[in-house]
Design a protein around this motif. Structure first.
Motif, short mmCIF file in Angstrom:
data_model
loop_
_atom_site.label_atom_id
_atom_site.label_comp_id
_atom_site.label_asym_id
_atom_site.label_seq_id
_atom_site.Cartn_x
_atom_site.Cartn_y
_atom_site.Cartn_z
N MET A 163 0.98 -0.76 0.07
CA MET A 163 -0.14 -0.13 0.31
C MET A 163 0.87 1.43 -0.36
O MET A 163 0.42 2.21 -0.53
CB MET A 163 -1.03 0.46 1.31
N ARG A 164 1.61 1.33 0.52
CA ARG A 164 2.96 2.14 0.60
C ARG A 164 3.26 2.63 -0.70
O ARG A 164 3.63 3.62 -1.34
CB ARG A 164 4.19 2.48 1.12
N ALA A 165 3.35 1.70 -1.11
CA ALA A 165 4.18 1.68 -2.77
C ALA A 165 2.46 2.20 -3.87
O ALA A 165 2.83 2.84 -4.71
CB ALA A 165 5.01 0.15 -3.54
N VAL A 166 1.92 2.11 -3.40
CA VAL A 166 0.39 2.62 -4.54
C VAL A 166 0.62 3.45 -4.07
O VAL A 166 0.15 5.02 -5.31
CB VAL A 166 -0.92 1.50 -3.84
N ASP A 215 -2.32 14.74 -17.10
CA ASP A 215 -3.58 13.99 -18.28
C ASP A 215 -3.63 12.51 -17.85
O ASP A 215 -3.99 12.15 -18.62
CB ASP A 215 -2.73 14.34 -19.74
N GLY A 216 -2.93 11.77 -17.14
CA GLY A 216 -3.15 10.75 -16.70
C GLY A 216 -2.71 9.88 -17.38
O GLY A 216 -2.65 8.38 -16.78
N ASN A 217 -1.71 10.18 -18.40
CA ASN A 217 -0.91 9.15 -18.89
C ASN A 217 0.42 8.47 -18.93
O ASN A 217 1.00 7.81 -19.51
CB ASN A 217 -1.14 8.97 -20.85
N THR A 218 0.79 9.26 -18.06
CA THR A 218 1.72 8.54 -17.35
C THR A 218 1.85 8.11 -15.71
O THR A 218 1.71 9.40 -14.84
CB THR A 218 3.38 10.04 -17.77
N LEU A 219 2.55 7.51 -15.92
CA LEU A 219 2.62 7.03 -14.42
C LEU A 219 4.36 6.78 -13.78
O LEU A 219 5.17 6.07 -15.41
CB LEU A 219 1.95 5.44 -13.76
N TYR A 220 4.89 6.72 -13.32
CA TYR A 220 6.35 7.07 -12.30
C TYR A 220 5.84 5.82 -10.87
O TYR A 220 5.20 6.63 -9.59
CB TYR A 220 6.80 8.45 -12.17
N ASN A 221 6.67 4.69 -10.91
CA ASN A 221 7.14 4.00 -9.41
C ASN A 221 8.33 4.13 -8.91
O ASN A 221 9.09 3.79 -9.45
CB ASN A 221 6.27 2.86 -9.85
N VAL A 266 2.62 -1.13 -13.14
CA VAL A 266 4.22 -0.69 -13.65
C VAL A 266 5.28 -0.71 -12.13
O VAL A 266 4.96 -1.04 -11.09
CB VAL A 266 4.26 1.09 -12.95
N GLN A 267 6.49 -1.12 -13.10
CA GLN A 267 7.84 -2.16 -12.93
C GLN A 267 8.10 -0.90 -11.22
O GLN A 267 7.71 0.51 -11.63
CB GLN A 267 8.42 -2.82 -13.64
N PRO A 268 8.99 -1.50 -10.61
CA PRO A 268 9.27 -0.15 -9.84
C PRO A 268 10.72 0.36 -10.22
O PRO A 268 11.70 -0.29 -11.60
CB PRO A 268 10.63 -1.57 -9.26
N GLY A 269 10.67 1.70 -10.31
CA GLY A 269 11.97 2.91 -11.48
C GLY A 269 11.20 2.80 -12.41
O GLY A 269 11.55 3.54 -12.85
N GLN A 270 10.22 2.31 -12.84
CA GLN A 270 9.87 2.60 -14.07
C GLN A 270 8.50 3.76 -14.48
O GLN A 270 8.01 3.65 -13.02
CB GLN A 270 8.96 1.48 -14.54
N THR A 271 9.08 4.57 -15.76
CA THR A 271 8.43 5.61 -16.04
C THR A 271 7.53 4.91 -17.07
O THR A 271 7.78 4.60 -17.74
CB THR A 271 9.00 7.12 -16.56
N LEU A 272 5.95 4.67 -16.38
CA LEU A 272 5.55 3.87 -17.87
C LEU A 272 4.15 5.06 -18.21
O LEU A 272 3.59 5.93 -17.90
CB LEU A 272 4.29 2.95 -16.96
N SER A 273 4.33 4.86 -19.00
CA SER A 273 3.40 5.53 -20.44
C SER A 273 2.22 5.12 -20.81
O SER A 273 2.32 3.94 -21.66
CB SER A 273 3.97 6.18 -21.82
#
Length: 269
Positions: free
Chosen positions: A223-226, A234-240, A261-268
């Protein structure tokens, strides 16, 4: 437009089960064997100052017995912590941690309050003592993730576990993250002669592909990771930024895809 919704546990599952047991009596041996047989995970809150005394576990067996589960703090000697001086609280928690860590070989980060006795001053001390969550005994009616991890209410005591589990399994998975947390003491099964109760609970909750079987600290870490994931405007890019994968759904009136979305990943997207 699809929307990112954090409504998944690891593997895209939307339900999680964790068991939480206190005191470290010899009856934990039978309880662990039952959980292991059904591949159910648990957290055991132990009073290490009672090890090797009558009715309690031996310190030498702790690491092997609880392998695959979590060991957590319950106070060195099971005192009512709010009634101790600050120095006594520190000793009870830190010495319990120290002993448990030496036995199991990992950092002990969770606890349950001995006697469910706590106050605001105690809660405020816990982060500085290396404690990242603390389970209470009073229960809540729903299956939502707790907002306050230092006042973590379980879903039920194991006496109502079967009834609660049946409601948990009936709940539609599209209702977001659902957590069933059951607490108790293994000695209660022996005193009441109702070991069949936990066998029944395990039989109806085990081997379910919709459930993530986890320890309390695994739920906390996830949950802390979430909550650490960053999303573009714009909601189309995530960074974990965390060290573990975070799962989510893409919604468009209903879930249309589950991704991670993987550890350290920026996901489009």
């Amino acid at each position: 437009m699809a929307h990112v919704v954090f409504d998944c546990f690891p593997g895209g599952k939307r339900k999680a089960l964790t068991m939480s047991y206190d005191d470290g009596t010899v009856h934990d041996r039978r309880l662990v064997e039952t959980f292991n047989r059904h591949a159910i995970r648990a957290t055991f809150h132990l009073n290490s100052g009672r090890f090797d005394s009558e009715g309690y576990l031996k310190g030498s067996e702790v690491a092997a017995l609880f392998a695959g589960h979590e060991v957590a703090v319950h106070g060195l000697s099971h005192p009512c912590l709010p009634h101790l001086p600050k120095e006594g609280v520190i000793r009870e928690i830190m010495e319990d941690r120290r002993t448990l860590e030496r036995l199991v070989g990992y950092v002990v980060r969770g606890m349950s309050y001995p006697g469910c006795d706590f106050n605001d001053a105690l809660v405020q001390m816990l982060p500085s003592l290396g404690i990242e969550y603390a389970r209470v005994c009073y229960t809540k009616s729903d299956f939502a993730i707790p907002d306050d991890l230092y006042r973590w209410p379980p879903s039920c005591h194991h006496q109502k576990g079967v009834e609660k589990a049946q409601a948990f399994l009936r709940l539609p998975p599209q209702w977001g993250l659902q957590l069933l947390c059951v607490w108790g003491h293994s000695a209660e099964f022996e005193l009441s002669g109702n070991w069949g109760l936990i066998e029944q609970f395990c039989s109806i909750t085990a081997n379910n592909d919709a459930i993530w079987y986890a320890t309390a600290i695994e739920v906390v870490d996830y949950m802390r990771a979430v909550r650490s994931v960053r999303c573009s405007v714009d909601g189309n890019t995530l960074y974990n930024p965390s060290s573990i994968p975070v799962w989510f759904s893409l919604w468009e009136y209903m879930p249309i895809e589950v991704r991670a979305v993987q550890p350290g990943q920026t996901l489009s997207l």
